[in-house]
Design an enzyme around this catalytic site. Structure first.
Site, PDB file in Angstrom:
ATOM      1  CB  CYS A  71       1.370  -3.571   5.122  1.00 34.35           C
ATOM      2  SG  CYS A  71      -0.260  -4.093   5.713  1.00 34.35           S
ATOM      3  CG  HIS A 128      -0.332  -0.032   2.539  1.00 40.02           C
ATOM      4  ND1 HIS A 128       0.466   0.976   3.050  1.00 40.02           N
ATOM      5  CD2 HIS A 128      -0.402  -0.973   3.509  1.00 40.02           C
ATOM      6  CE1 HIS A 128       0.851   0.662   4.270  1.00 40.02           C
ATOM      7  NE2 HIS A 128       0.342  -0.531   4.574  1.00 40.02           N
TER       8      HIS A 128
END
Length: 164
Positions: free
Chosen positions: A139, A122
């Protein structure tokens, strides 16, 4: 009057062109797999053996080792797949990684814990733009500009390899 209409049309066209979208299109070679090297903080998008693009990345706040449990701050290691997309992510744009796989779930269950989930590649919301490296909860993060390219290039079903 016609001259005024042409000028007005030109001004509207220039204004519309200035409103850039976060959604890009990509018509190059297919990204066949994504490879992430945690120690080097590098991600490569490949078409077979050819690197199409490379990016510097930030990882989970506890980057060493494979993610095992919810909340451990680690980024997973191993083979996964891109399995979802979020165009409205609080992290700009995001593409989901299929963590946990069957082995991840079995290990966590054997320890009486949750393996966690919601692992994505992301972008960065404003609040995290000036943070130190490795700020995510597990992440892989890139800049928003880079995420626009990645979101356009990488399709669901793309293989992801994450190495230590």
């Amino acid at each position: 009057m016609r001259w005024l209409s042409l000028v007005l049309l030109f001004v509207v066209a220039i204004g519309a062109a200035g409103c850039s979208s976060k959604f890009k299109t990509y018509s190059g070679p297919k990204v066949t797999h994504v490879v992430i090297y945690k120690e080097q903080r590098k991600m490569h998008l490949l078409h077979n053996e050819t690197v199409l693009k490379s990016y510097d990345v930030d990882l989970g706040f506890a980057p060493a080792g494979h993610k095992q449990f919810e909340g451990d701050g680690r980024t997973p290691e191993g083979q996964y797949w891109i399995d979802r997309r979020n165009p409205n992510s609080q992290f700009y744009l995001s593409i989901g990684i299929s963590y946990p796989n069957a082995a991840d779930r079995a290990y966590a269950e054997a320890q009486g814990k949750s393996p966690g989930g919601d692992i994505f590649i992301h972008g960065q919301p404003e609040v995290f733009k000036n943070k130190k490296a490795d700020w995510t909860a597990g992440c892989i993060s890139v800049t928003n500009r880079e995420m626009r390219d990645i979101y356009a290039m990488v399709r669901n079903g793309t293989q992801v390899w994450i190495y230590p």
